[in-house]
Design an enzyme around this catalytic site. Sequence first.
Site, PDB file in Angstrom:
ATOM      1  N   CYS A 166     -19.107  15.256  17.054  1.00 20.37           N
ATOM      2  CA  CYS A 166     -17.700  15.472  16.721  1.00 20.37           C
ATOM      3  C   CYS A 166     -17.068  16.212  17.902  1.00 20.37           C
ATOM      4  CB  CYS A 166     -17.507  16.189  15.394  1.00 20.37           C
ATOM      5  SG  CYS A 166     -18.058  17.886  15.307  1.00 20.37           S
ATOM      6  N   CYS A 192     -14.673  11.732  17.304  1.00 20.86           N
ATOM      7  CA  CYS A 192     -14.605  11.947  18.761  1.00 20.86           C
ATOM      8  C   CYS A 192     -14.105  10.706  19.478  1.00 20.86           C
ATOM      9  CB  CYS A 192     -15.942  12.407  19.338  1.00 20.86           C
ATOM     10  SG  CYS A 192     -17.219  11.139  19.377  1.00 20.86           S
ATOM     11  N   CYS A 226     -17.400   9.141  23.144  1.00 20.38           N
ATOM     12  CA  CYS A 226     -18.841   8.928  23.011  1.00 20.38           C
ATOM     13  C   CYS A 226     -19.253   7.707  23.824  1.00 20.38           C
ATOM     14  CB  CYS A 226     -19.198   8.727  21.541  1.00 20.38           C
ATOM     15  SG  CYS A 226     -20.963   8.767  21.246  1.00 20.38           S
TER      16      CYS A 226
END
Length: 136
Positions: A11, A85, A89
């Site tokens: 996150c 996120c 990522c």
Amino acid sequence: MTDKPSVLFVCVHNAGRSQMAAAFLHHLSSGDIEVRSAGSAPADQVNPVAVQAMAEVGIDIAAEQPKILTDQAVQESDVVITMGCGDACPFYPGKRYEDWELDDPAGQGIEAVRPIRDDIRGRVEALIADLKATAR
């Protein structure tokens, strides 16, 4: 997937959702699953309300520290679970990716964080069952 699957929870701040998910997975899998968590912009400490919410269910995350998301953490994980996120990522072929849409506990009181915690626990329990079924 190796004999011992590995899961990375990601996150933004690695201070609430991903910390709770990692703690539940570690606790509920009895060490059968390697657990990591990280954030794309880690906070300086774990959210104290998340610590309180987890303590209510007997899991202590007070000593945890938010960690920065690295390519290596993603490469070493079989399953990557993101929690808000977005594109931060990195994507690697052959990994299993899931995005769990969860409210952010940042700035919330304990009454708002408890349902988030309970939702995460349910998702982690389902993940464990799925990983065990896949391993068979």
